[in-house]
Design a protein around this motif. Structure first.
Motif, PDB file in Angstrom:
ATOM      1  N   ALA A 118       0.835  -1.200   0.000  1.00 13.86           N
ATOM      2  CA  ALA A 118       0.000   0.000   0.000  1.00 13.86           C
ATOM      3  C   ALA A 118       0.872   1.254   0.000  1.00 13.86           C
ATOM      4  CB  ALA A 118      -0.921  -0.017   1.213  1.00 13.86           C
ATOM      5  N   GLU A 119       1.945   1.222   0.749  1.00 13.94           N
ATOM      6  CA  GLU A 119       2.858   2.372   0.824  1.00 13.94           C
ATOM      7  C   GLU A 119       3.520   2.632  -0.521  1.00 13.94           C
ATOM      8  OE1 GLU A 119       6.868   2.286   2.985  1.00 13.94           O
ATOM      9  OE2 GLU A 119       5.497   3.122   4.494  1.00 13.94           O
ATOM     10  N   SER A 120       3.686   1.582  -1.327  1.00 12.95           N
ATOM     11  CA  SER A 120       4.340   1.716  -2.635  1.00 12.95           C
ATOM     12  C   SER A 120       3.371   2.054  -3.753  1.00 12.95           C
ATOM     13  CB  SER A 120       5.076   0.411  -2.970  1.00 12.95           C
ATOM     14  OG  SER A 120       6.086   0.154  -2.024  1.00 12.95           O
ATOM     15  N   GLY A 121       2.103   2.234  -3.433  1.00 15.74           N
ATOM     16  CA  GLY A 121       1.144   2.674  -4.436  1.00 15.74           C
ATOM     17  C   GLY A 121       0.155   1.646  -4.906  1.00 15.74           C
ATOM     18  N   TYR A 122       0.308   0.399  -4.491  1.00 18.25           N
ATOM     19  CA  TYR A 122      -0.659  -0.618  -4.899  1.00 18.25           C
ATOM     20  C   TYR A 122      -2.020  -0.344  -4.256  1.00 18.25           C
ATOM     21  CZ  TYR A 122       3.047  -3.464  -6.964  1.00 18.25           C
ATOM     22  OH  TYR A 122       4.077  -3.927  -7.757  1.00 18.25           O
ATOM     23  N   ARG A 123      -3.071  -0.717  -4.973  1.00 14.86           N
ATOM     24  CA  ARG A 123      -4.438  -0.519  -4.508  1.00 14.86           C
ATOM     25  C   ARG A 123      -5.091  -1.869  -4.234  1.00 14.86           C
ATOM     26  NH1 ARG A 123      -5.883   3.320  -9.701  1.00 14.86           N
ATOM     27  NH2 ARG A 123      -3.938   4.545  -9.630  1.00 14.86           N
ATOM     28  N   ASP A 124      -6.257  -1.803  -3.598  1.00 18.57           N
ATOM     29  CA  ASP A 124      -6.997  -3.018  -3.267  1.00 18.57           C
ATOM     30  C   ASP A 124      -6.109  -4.025  -2.537  1.00 18.57           C
ATOM     31  OD1 ASP A 124      -9.186  -4.712  -3.126  1.00 18.57           O
ATOM     32  OD2 ASP A 124      -8.804  -5.619  -5.100  1.00 18.57           O
ATOM     33  N   VAL A 125      -5.207  -3.521  -1.711  1.00 18.72           N
ATOM     34  CA  VAL A 125      -4.274  -4.398  -0.993  1.00 18.72           C
ATOM     35  C   VAL A 125      -5.027  -5.152   0.098  1.00 18.72           C
ATOM     36  CG1 VAL A 125      -2.222  -4.484   0.451  1.00 18.72           C
ATOM     37  CG2 VAL A 125      -2.320  -2.908  -1.499  1.00 18.72           C
ATOM     38  N   ARG A 126      -4.796  -6.462   0.166  1.00 19.31           N
ATOM     39  CA  ARG A 126      -5.492  -7.259   1.174  1.00 19.31           C
ATOM     40  C   ARG A 126      -4.821  -8.611   1.335  1.00 19.31           C
ATOM     41  NH1 ARG A 126     -10.377  -9.708  -2.377  1.00 19.31           N
ATOM     42  NH2 ARG A 126      -9.906  -8.673  -4.341  1.00 19.31           N
ATOM     43  N   GLY A 131      12.446 -10.741  -3.468  1.00 16.50           N
ATOM     44  CA  GLY A 131      11.448 -10.687  -4.535  1.00 16.50           C
ATOM     45  C   GLY A 131      10.317  -9.746  -4.191  1.00 16.50           C
ATOM     46  N   VAL A 132       9.905  -9.741  -2.924  1.00 18.59           N
ATOM     47  CA  VAL A 132       8.897  -8.779  -2.475  1.00 18.59           C
ATOM     48  C   VAL A 132       9.393  -7.362  -2.714  1.00 18.59           C
ATOM     49  CG1 VAL A 132       7.591  -7.956  -0.484  1.00 18.59           C
ATOM     50  CG2 VAL A 132       8.066 -10.418  -0.741  1.00 18.59           C
ATOM     51  N   ILE A 133      10.645  -7.098  -2.325  1.00 19.94           N
ATOM     52  CA  ILE A 133      11.217  -5.757  -2.471  1.00 19.94           C
ATOM     53  C   ILE A 133      11.296  -5.352  -3.938  1.00 19.94           C
ATOM     54  CG2 ILE A 133      13.267  -4.365  -2.057  1.00 19.94           C
ATOM     55  CD1 ILE A 133      11.650  -5.022   0.472  1.00 19.94           C
ATOM     56  N   ALA A 134      11.620  -6.282  -4.818  1.00 18.47           N
ATOM     57  CA  ALA A 134      11.697  -5.956  -6.244  1.00 18.47           C
ATOM     58  C   ALA A 134      10.354  -5.468  -6.764  1.00 18.47           C
ATOM     59  CB  ALA A 134      12.168  -7.174  -7.037  1.00 18.47           C
ATOM     60  N   HIS A 135       9.274  -6.118  -6.344  1.00 21.62           N
ATOM     61  CA  HIS A 135       7.956  -5.709  -6.821  1.00 21.62           C
ATOM     62  C   HIS A 135       7.530  -4.376  -6.205  1.00 21.62           C
ATOM     63  CE1 HIS A 135       8.083  -9.554  -8.588  1.00 21.62           C
ATOM     64  NE2 HIS A 135       7.489 -10.252  -7.648  1.00 21.62           N
ATOM     65  N   LEU A 136       7.974  -4.107  -4.987  1.00 19.25           N
ATOM     66  CA  LEU A 136       7.717  -2.791  -4.394  1.00 19.25           C
ATOM     67  C   LEU A 136       8.452  -1.713  -5.173  1.00 19.25           C
ATOM     68  CD1 LEU A 136       8.228  -3.618  -0.583  1.00 19.25           C
ATOM     69  CD2 LEU A 136       6.047  -3.386  -1.778  1.00 19.25           C
ATOM     70  N   GLY A 137       9.737  -1.968  -5.452  1.00 20.25           N
ATOM     71  CA  GLY A 137      10.544  -0.956  -6.127  1.00 20.25           C
ATOM     72  C   GLY A 137      10.079  -0.653  -7.530  1.00 20.25           C
ATOM     73  N   ALA A 138       9.648  -1.684  -8.268  1.00 19.40           N
ATOM     74  CA  ALA A 138       9.172  -1.443  -9.633  1.00 19.40           C
ATOM     75  C   ALA A 138       7.950  -0.547  -9.621  1.00 19.40           C
ATOM     76  CB  ALA A 138       8.865  -2.768 -10.315  1.00 19.40           C
ATOM     77  N   ALA A 139       7.060  -0.741  -8.648  1.00 18.15           N
ATOM     78  CA  ALA A 139       5.874   0.120  -8.566  1.00 18.15           C
ATOM     79  C   ALA A 139       6.265   1.550  -8.224  1.00 18.15           C
ATOM     80  CB  ALA A 139       4.914  -0.428  -7.518  1.00 18.15           C
ATOM     81  N   GLY A 164       3.096   5.382  -9.287  1.00 19.91           N
ATOM     82  CA  GLY A 164       1.670   5.085  -9.303  1.00 19.91           C
ATOM     83  C   GLY A 164       1.031   5.042 -10.672  1.00 19.91           C
ATOM     84  N   SER A 165       1.797   5.258 -11.747  1.00 20.62           N
ATOM     85  CA  SER A 165       1.236   5.238 -13.108  1.00 20.62           C
ATOM     86  C   SER A 165       2.056   4.296 -13.984  1.00 20.62           C
ATOM     87  CB  SER A 165       1.236   6.656 -13.696  1.00 20.62           C
ATOM     88  OG  SER A 165       0.438   7.514 -12.927  1.00 20.62           O
ATOM     89  N   PRO A 166       1.912   2.999 -13.811  1.00 17.84           N
ATOM     90  CA  PRO A 166       2.721   2.046 -14.570  1.00 17.84           C
ATOM     91  C   PRO A 166       2.242   1.930 -16.014  1.00 17.84           C
ATOM     92  CG  PRO A 166       1.142   0.861 -13.256  1.00 17.84           C
ATOM     93  CD  PRO A 166       0.989   2.316 -12.886  1.00 17.84           C
ATOM     94  N   PRO A 167       3.109   1.471 -16.914  1.00 16.52           N
ATOM     95  CA  PRO A 167       2.732   1.314 -18.318  1.00 16.52           C
ATOM     96  C   PRO A 167       1.906   0.067 -18.590  1.00 16.52           C
ATOM     97  CG  PRO A 167       5.004   0.673 -18.001  1.00 16.52           C
ATOM     98  CD  PRO A 167       4.533   1.197 -16.682  1.00 16.52           C
TER      99      PRO A 167
END
Length: 455
Positions: free
Chosen positions: A57-65, A131-139, A144-147
């Protein structure tokens, strides 16, 4: 971009600006004892999942659960939508870890992240909290506006064989629907050389029991006329390999790798092989590790030496593990092994074979826009093309992804390297490799979102 272009500077600079925060996030995750193999750590596994959700959520992902299946450790989900019509990539990692083993062998406390000479030491650094960190960093790199659409699925049971993964995928199939799946749970060729893992061996395991009598007999009274069960079992197990050490079971798939060679001396050092230990089998080392079957005896049940008496042992057991080549059907491998054991049992003993585990191997599809994008993204970040390699191990859950999402190709990339000590004491991760992996993931997603554009 051309094949030899440097990594895109905007992504490199963006990742560099927040990378120290991600290192702190990784250290925080490492401090949570998310050992899935023991029920006594269930609370810590859940706490790690909750921390992953907070970071998503802190990295911009939505609907986190947290995603829940009865009796399972939770999975974690987050979604960052892309432009209309853009593909969606499901990004996988797992936040559970292996037990630490012998604490006396650890040079640092396993759940205290320590950075030395550019490497972070601690359980889960390389497998697979990075791997978790990699997905956080890419976001974060896209603000918040990925391609493309980015969905994250973080599992909490990988280290116990993902027993509930298919249940998660089936229950949340609509939520997790995607055009490609990227598994951040492999390793690179070396520090400074990225890799895509294009094949994995499968697995068939069984318990073999040999019985020669109902009761043991005095070895002086009966020995020399009747065989004991241990000798009979050893004789049977010895038939699994030929004189050169190749697997002698007929009907198992095998092929050769001729374009890559493995550093055998380095592998021997990583194993801790005794001086003078020879390799077994024929063909390239890469073939013997990736595309040919391997058979190992993992355990033997027989009286220990401390309990030995002058008795012909009536029953002995062994656990036999077969790593099958990619493309081998598990059912045909079971049949081949069973036939071999029964045909080679000596002296009229009784044989029981109980198959206890199996998993399919993996072969990556040769070409797909997502795979091509990842090749280019890895080269952009590292400055050298990725090595396309196999692995001798098995990831059983890949078959679950393939069954639930048959049209979404699977791609295996990773961040650790051969010296990361995955599952071993003193597990570690090169932090420079982590930063490059984040840049690579962001670059690959940009290429996939606009294939004709420069990353």
């Amino acid at each position: 971009m051309s094949g030899d272009s440097p990594a895109p500077e905007d992504l490199r600079e963006a990742v560099s600006s927040f990378f120290p925060e991600l290192v702190e996030d990784l250290a925080g995750l490492v401090s949570i004892r998310s050992i899935s193999a023991s029920g006594s750590h269930a609370g810590e596994v859940r706490r790690a999942g909750e921390e992953c959700a907070r970071l998503l959520a802190e990295s911009g992902y939505r609907d986190v659960r947290l995603l829940e299946v009865e009796g399972a450790h939770p999975a974690v989900y987050g979604h960052l939508p892309g432009p209309e019509g853009a593909p969606t990539v499901l990004l996988y990692a797992h936040y559970d870890v292996q037990p630490v083993g012998d604490l006396e062998v650890w040079e640092t406390a396993p759940f205290d992240a320590v950075v030395k000479e550019g490497r972070m030491y601690g359980r889960g650094t390389a497998d697979d909290k990075c791997g978790v960190i990699a997905h956080l960093g890419a976001a974060r790199a896209f603000s918040g506006s990925p391609p493309v659409g980015m969905k994250v699925f973080l599992e909490g049971e990988e280290e116990i064989g993902s027993p509930n993964l298919e249940a998660f995928l089936e229950r949340y199939e609509d939520v997790l629907a995607c055009d490609a799946v990227v598994i951040a749970d492999a390793s690179n060729w070396a520090v400074g050389v990225p890799a895509i893992t294009t094949s994995l061996r499968g697995l068939v395991g069984c318990n073999v029991e040999v019985r020669t009598a109902q009761l043991g007999g005095h070895s002086g009274v009966f020995g020399g006329l009747f065989p004991d069960a241990i000798t009979t079992l050893v004789r049977l197990l010895s038939t699994l390999h030929d004189e050169e050490g190749d697997v002698a079971v007929q009907g198992l798939v095998r092929s050769d790798v001729t374009d890559l060679e493995m550093p055998v001396e380095d592998l021997a050092e990583n194993l801790g092989a005794v001086a003078g230990l020879e390799t077994i089998g024929t063909g390239s080392a890469a073939s013997r590790l990736w595309t040919k079957p391997a058979i190992s005896v993992l355990a033997v049940d027989a009286p220990p030496i401390s309990d030995a008496i002058n008795l012909l042992v009536p029953v002995a057991r062994a656990k036999v593990s077969v790593r099958t080549a990619p493309g081998q059907d598990p059912e045909s491998a079971r049949q081949a092994l069973s036939d071999h054991l029964r045909e080679n049992l000596a002296w009229g003993a009784q044989l029981s074979v109980e198959f206890v585990e199996e998993a399919e191997g993996f072969q990556q599809v040769p070409s797909h826009p997502a795979i091509d994008a990842w090749r280019r993204g890895l080269e952009a970040a590292w400055g050298v093309p990725p090595v396309e390699k196999g692995e001798g191990g098995t990831i059983p859950f890949l078959a679950s992804f393939a069954r639930v999402f048959p049209d979404a190709p699977l791609l295996l990339a990773g961040i650790g390297d051969p010296s990361s000590g995955i599952h071993a004491p003193n597990e570690s991760l090169d932090l420079g490799e982590l930063e490059r992996a984040i840049v690579a993931e962001a670059a690959a997603l940009r290429i996939l979102g606009a294939p004709a554009a420069q990353p």
